[in-house]
Every structure is written in C-alpha cells, then in structure tokens.
Design a protein around this motif. Structure first.
Motif, short mmCIF file in Angstrom:
data_model
loop_
_atom_site.label_atom_id
_atom_site.label_comp_id
_atom_site.label_asym_id
_atom_site.label_seq_id
_atom_site.Cartn_x
_atom_site.Cartn_y
_atom_site.Cartn_z
N LYS A 27 74.71 60.62 19.84
CA LYS A 27 73.47 61.39 19.64
C LYS A 27 73.03 62.09 20.93
O LYS A 27 72.63 63.26 20.90
N TYR A 28 73.12 61.37 22.06
CA TYR A 28 72.62 61.93 23.33
C TYR A 28 73.74 62.33 24.28
O TYR A 28 73.46 62.69 25.43
N ASP A 29 75.00 62.23 23.82
CA ASP A 29 76.15 62.55 24.68
C ASP A 29 76.04 61.78 26.00
O ASP A 29 76.18 62.33 27.10
N LEU A 30 75.79 60.48 25.89
CA LEU A 30 75.42 59.66 27.05
C LEU A 30 76.50 59.60 28.13
O LEU A 30 76.20 59.59 29.32
N ASN A 31 77.75 59.54 27.72
CA ASN A 31 78.81 59.38 28.72
C ASN A 31 79.05 60.63 29.55
O ASN A 31 79.81 60.60 30.53
N HIS A 32 78.38 61.73 29.15
CA HIS A 32 78.47 62.96 29.94
C HIS A 32 77.10 63.36 30.50
O HIS A 32 76.94 64.46 31.03
N MET A 33 76.14 62.45 30.40
CA MET A 33 74.80 62.70 30.91
C MET A 33 74.74 62.47 32.41
O MET A 33 75.11 61.41 32.90
N LYS A 34 74.28 63.47 33.14
CA LYS A 34 74.17 63.35 34.59
C LYS A 34 72.72 63.09 35.01
O LYS A 34 71.80 63.75 34.51
N ILE A 35 72.54 62.14 35.89
CA ILE A 35 71.25 61.87 36.53
C ILE A 35 71.52 61.72 38.02
O ILE A 35 72.40 60.95 38.43
N LYS A 39 64.08 59.47 43.60
CA LYS A 39 63.11 60.39 43.01
C LYS A 39 63.76 61.17 41.88
O LYS A 39 64.61 62.03 42.11
N LEU A 40 63.36 60.85 40.67
CA LEU A 40 63.94 61.48 39.49
C LEU A 40 63.20 62.77 39.14
O LEU A 40 61.98 62.87 39.31
N LYS A 41 63.94 63.73 38.64
CA LYS A 41 63.33 64.95 38.12
C LYS A 41 62.66 64.63 36.78
O LYS A 41 62.98 63.64 36.13
N THR A 42 61.76 65.50 36.37
CA THR A 42 61.06 65.29 35.10
C THR A 42 62.03 65.20 33.94
O THR A 42 61.91 64.32 33.06
N CYS A 43 63.03 66.06 33.92
CA CYS A 43 64.01 66.04 32.82
C CYS A 43 64.83 64.75 32.84
O CYS A 43 65.22 64.23 31.78
N GLU A 44 65.09 64.20 34.04
CA GLU A 44 65.83 62.94 34.14
C GLU A 44 64.98 61.77 33.66
O GLU A 44 65.47 60.87 32.96
N ASN A 45 63.70 61.78 34.04
CA ASN A 45 62.77 60.77 33.54
C ASN A 45 62.72 60.78 32.02
O ASN A 45 62.72 59.72 31.38
N ASN A 46 62.68 61.96 31.46
CA ASN A 46 62.61 62.09 30.00
C ASN A 46 63.85 61.53 29.32
O ASN A 46 63.77 60.90 28.26
N LYS A 47 65.02 61.79 29.90
CA LYS A 47 66.27 61.28 29.33
C LYS A 47 66.26 59.74 29.29
O LYS A 47 66.62 59.13 28.27
N ILE A 48 65.85 59.14 30.39
CA ILE A 48 65.83 57.67 30.46
C ILE A 48 64.76 57.12 29.52
O ILE A 48 64.98 56.13 28.81
N TYR A 49 63.61 57.76 29.50
CA TYR A 49 62.52 57.30 28.64
C TYR A 49 62.93 57.34 27.17
O TYR A 49 62.67 56.39 26.41
#
Length: 487
Positions: free
Chosen positions: A29-37, A172-182
């Motif tokens: 669903k979230y393409d997690l194994n290709h998600m970069k943070i 320090k996470l970016k807003t988009c990175e925070n959203n992905k984890i949340y």
C-alpha cells in the motif's frame, strides 16, 4: 486441547501468518521498502525489528528470556572494550584484503576453541588457496569468546561509536517524513490494537545506519575486498549498503530457519526485487531452502553448499543407539510455553505408568542458560520427576542428544531440521511460530500437535513420509566454493 496449551494459544488475537499478511499489505500500500527517510530506505532497516515488536506486544511471542548484560559485566568488560577499540579496530591501518567476513557473535566450543559454526569453514578454504582475508567479530553479551585469530579484528569501536552517536544526535525530520511515519504508526495501532512508538524506532535505526555506513564505507575503501561474507545479514544493513556502494559483492551464510514468515528473507511483493540492503547471494544449507521464501534476489543466487559444521560433528554420533528418550528443543520466545508443556507431558506419563519407559530431556537454548531457573517455574518442578533432565550447558553435544532420542518436540528451531537427520520422530507443538514449519507438516515429514494427549495417542504408531536428508543439508565439499571464487 490441554489446559496449559489452550491458555497460551487463546491469548494472541492474531497468528503469525495474519501478522505477516498485514505487514505485507502495508508494504504494498505504501511502497514501504522503497520509502526514503533522511536519505535512507528506512523501512528496510526496521522491518524485522517492528515485526518482532508487534509479535511480542500482541502475545504471539514471549520475551526472548536471554541473559542480560549486568552493570557488573559492563564494568568488568570496559577495559577490554577500550583495549579492543584501540588495538583491534578494523579501521586501523591501510592494506588490501580479498575477503572480509562478518561472523556470528555467538560462538560454540568446537575442537577445543570457540568458533562461529556457520563461517569457520571459510577460513580453511581461504587459507588453502591463498586468499587474504580479515574476520570482523562483534561482541556477544558484551564479551568475545575464544582465542583471537591472527586475522581477527573486533567491531567494538564501530558499535560503541554508533551508540554514542545516537545519544548526542538529534534527527530532524521533514514534515513529509513525519507524515509517512505517522500514517504507518496509525495503521499498525489500528490493525494490531497496540501502542508502538515508530518515531523512536525509526530514529534509532536511521542514526545507527548513518554512523555505521560511514565507518564501513571507510573500511571498504581501505581494504578494497572483492567479497564480503556475513552471517545474519538483516542485522548488518549499513555494512551491506556500504559494500554495495563500493562495488563489493555481499554473500550471506545461512544460520537458521528460513520461511515465508521470516521477515529477514521473505518479500512477497514483486516490486521488492533487488533491494539495496539485501545481500547479493545466499549460501544455503541445501536445496530445500530455495523454495521456502520469496527472496528479493534471483533463485540462481541461492546456492546450496551445505553445513560443514554439521558434517564434521555428526559423524561422531550418527551410529549411537536410540533409546526411549523424548527431547525438547527450547527457544527463548516460546520457552515459557514449551517448558510448561514438557512438565505436563512428563506428569501425564507418570500418571499412566509410562514414566519408567521414557526419559525426558529438556535442552535449553544457550540464551536461556543463565536465567532459566528464574523464568521457568515448570522446569524446576519437572526436575523432581525421576526421568526428567534439564540441559543448561553445551558440554553435551546436541547431536549426541539427537542420536539417542527416539522423539523430538519443538516449535520452529533450526535444530529440529538437524534432529531429522538423526531420524528423530518429530512433533511440532502448535504454538506461535509453528507456522514456520508448515512446509514440513504439509509434506508429512513431521506431525503437528495441540496437546499432550495427541502425543500420547500417537507415540506408538507414529507414521511419517520418508525424506531425503541431503535436501535439507547438502554434503559440503570444498569444491562447492570453487565456482563461486572463479577457480
């Protein structure tokens, strides 16, 4: 179903299969194994950790029961640690090596010295054919066991440096990175009805990765190896990433059971082929292991070479005479449940007059040796029975126990496959993790049971399908590595 087993099996709301299926669906669903943070493939780092954390929180697995590193141990190991960091630092010096080996931290006494049973054979091969190599050893419970080899370095400095780096560094996470984890955290909480702090998990693993990647990158630039061999690749992601970015081929040596429920190896989504932090090849125990998981690498890169330690050791015990002995194979995460089951079975045999016919041996996992008397009440009671023995050391070979046992009972330990080599009639207790053995059950090589009555009723008319031992563990020959090294 027995009272003990019923209580333990009704607690988890989900099975291992259900846990894995939910994780796999979220990956898709979230393409997690290709998600970069923060510039790294963060889910690849935390995947196995999160799986075990979920399994523990929902009661599928218990705590590992492994002995802890006490304050006293930390104090007494501090000076050797400083010495290792100064004089055995793998980053010291600039010289070339053909091969670097990252072995298993836990050692077993073999031929008078403590060795990693999964990789020691490589040193013999490399010495015989003139390849230069370096062995990098990580501590086990804060200690190194056995003699330090001529070409051995200790990984203490890199691991301790990573620990300090985490303590003093903010992420320090970016807003988009925070959203992905949340979003992912919300999904996990909703699916499993647990509390889980994904932000801390991601933070710790990303900081470890960044620090260790830089150190291993320096190492590979200094040593210029052609190959890296590693045991337990899923715990060495930063090393693998650094090796790949330096053009070094990474080869994993199989160290245990692999299945479609082991998240260190199984990636069922087609999009996950060719993952950045996965080894290039796996040297497996036998052909059986090629079929049991959806690896993110091509099947031709799963190469069967055997298990040399098994070949070398089995010959001393294979001709021992079987006796009426039932061997329990323990593991930390299910040890509490299995020990209660063992005590119940022994009691039942005593009541029906079978205790004089069978000996019960409970073989603890090395990680359980130091604290089983505190953690396993049932074993303390079981020892008072006439024919019940707890083995809490490695002085008696597990292979000797297999060779003399008519039956073995376990859940999903790799040792169960080794017991099959000794023709042990095998019961798989239907506890969490038994799904790992579904392939054996489906082929009728073993029998899955729910309670002690099933064992008692089956013990005198146990029928299984014949199997080829070489399918699980191929006979090792040095020539198996010739093609691999282009000899």
């Amino acid at each position: 179903m027995s009272k003990i087993t019923q209580e333990k099996l009704e607690k988890p709301e989900k099975t291992i299969k259900e846990v894995c299926d939910i994780i796999f669906s979220l990956e898709k669903k979230y393409d997690l194994n290709h998600m970069k943070i923060q510039g790294v493939y963060a889910w690849q780092l935390v995947r196995v950790y999160v799986y075990y954390e979920i399994a523990r929180k929902i009661g599928v697995f218990g705590s590992p029961q492994q002995g802890k590193v006490t304050l006293k141990n930390k104090i007494f190991s501090f000076l050797p640690f400083i010495k290792n960091s100064l004089f055995s630092n793998p980053l010291n010096g600039k010289y070339d090596k053909d091969v670097i080996i990252f072995d298993h931290p836990r050692k077993v006494k073999h031929n008078g010295d403590y060795k990693d049973i999964y990789s020691y054979f490589l040193e013999d091969y490399l010495n015989d054919f003139g390849y230069s190599y370096e062995l990098i050893e990580s501590p086990y419970l804060n200690n190194h066991h056995g003699k330090k080899g001529k070409f051995t370095k200790y990984n203490d400095r890199i691991l301790f440096g990573s620990y300090i780096h985490k303590k003093k560094t903010n992420l320090k996470l970016k807003t988009c990175e925070n959203n992905k984890i949340y979003n992912l955290q919300r999904e996990l909480i909703s699916n499993f009805n647990i509390e889980i702090d994904l932000f801390s998990i991601f933070r710790n693993h990303i900081l470890d990765f960044k620090y260790q990647y830089n150190k291993y990158d320096k190492l590979f630039k200094k040593r210029k190896p052609k190959y890296v061999f590693v045991v337990v690749a899923y715990e060495n992601k930063a090393m693998i990433a650094a090796a790949h970015n330096n053009g070094v081929e990474v080869v994993e040596l199989q160290h245990g059971t692999i299945s479609e429920y082991h998240l260190g190896y199984n990636y069922p989504n087609k999009e996950d082929k060719g993952l950045e932090y996965f080894p290039d090849k796996i040297l497996s125990f036998g052909d059986y292991w090629k079929e049991v998981a959806n690896y993110p690498i091509n099947e031709k890169n799963i190469i069967s070479i055997g298990f040399p330690y098994l070949d070398e050791t089995i010959k001393y015990h294979i001709n021992n005479q079987k006796c009426k002995q039932i061997l329990f194979i323990s593991q930390g995460v299910i040890g509490k449940y299995l020990s209660e089951f063992a005590y119940e079975l022994a009691q039942k045999f005593e009541k029906i007059g079978g205790c004089d016919q069978y000996n019960f041996i409970y073989k603890l996992h090395p990680g359980e040796y130091s604290n089983w008397e505190t953690n396993y009440d049932s074993l303390m009671k079981a020892q008072k029975l006439d024919n019940f023995q707890v083995i809490d050391n490695s002085e008696i070979s597990l292979y000797e126990l297999f060779s003399k046992s008519e039956y073995q009972i376990g859940v999903f330990s790799t040792a169960i496959y080794e017991g099959l080599l000794f023709n042990c009639k095998t019961f798989i207790l239907d506890l969490p993790g038994a799904e790992y053995m579904d392939s054996l059950v489906d082929k009728n090589y073993v029998m899955k049971v729910n309670d002690v009555d099933e064992i008692i009723n089956s013990i005198d008319n146990f029928n299984i399908t014949e199997y080829d031992n070489d399918f699980f563990f191929k006979k090792y020959k040095k020539s198996s590595l010739d093609k691999f090294f282009n000899r």
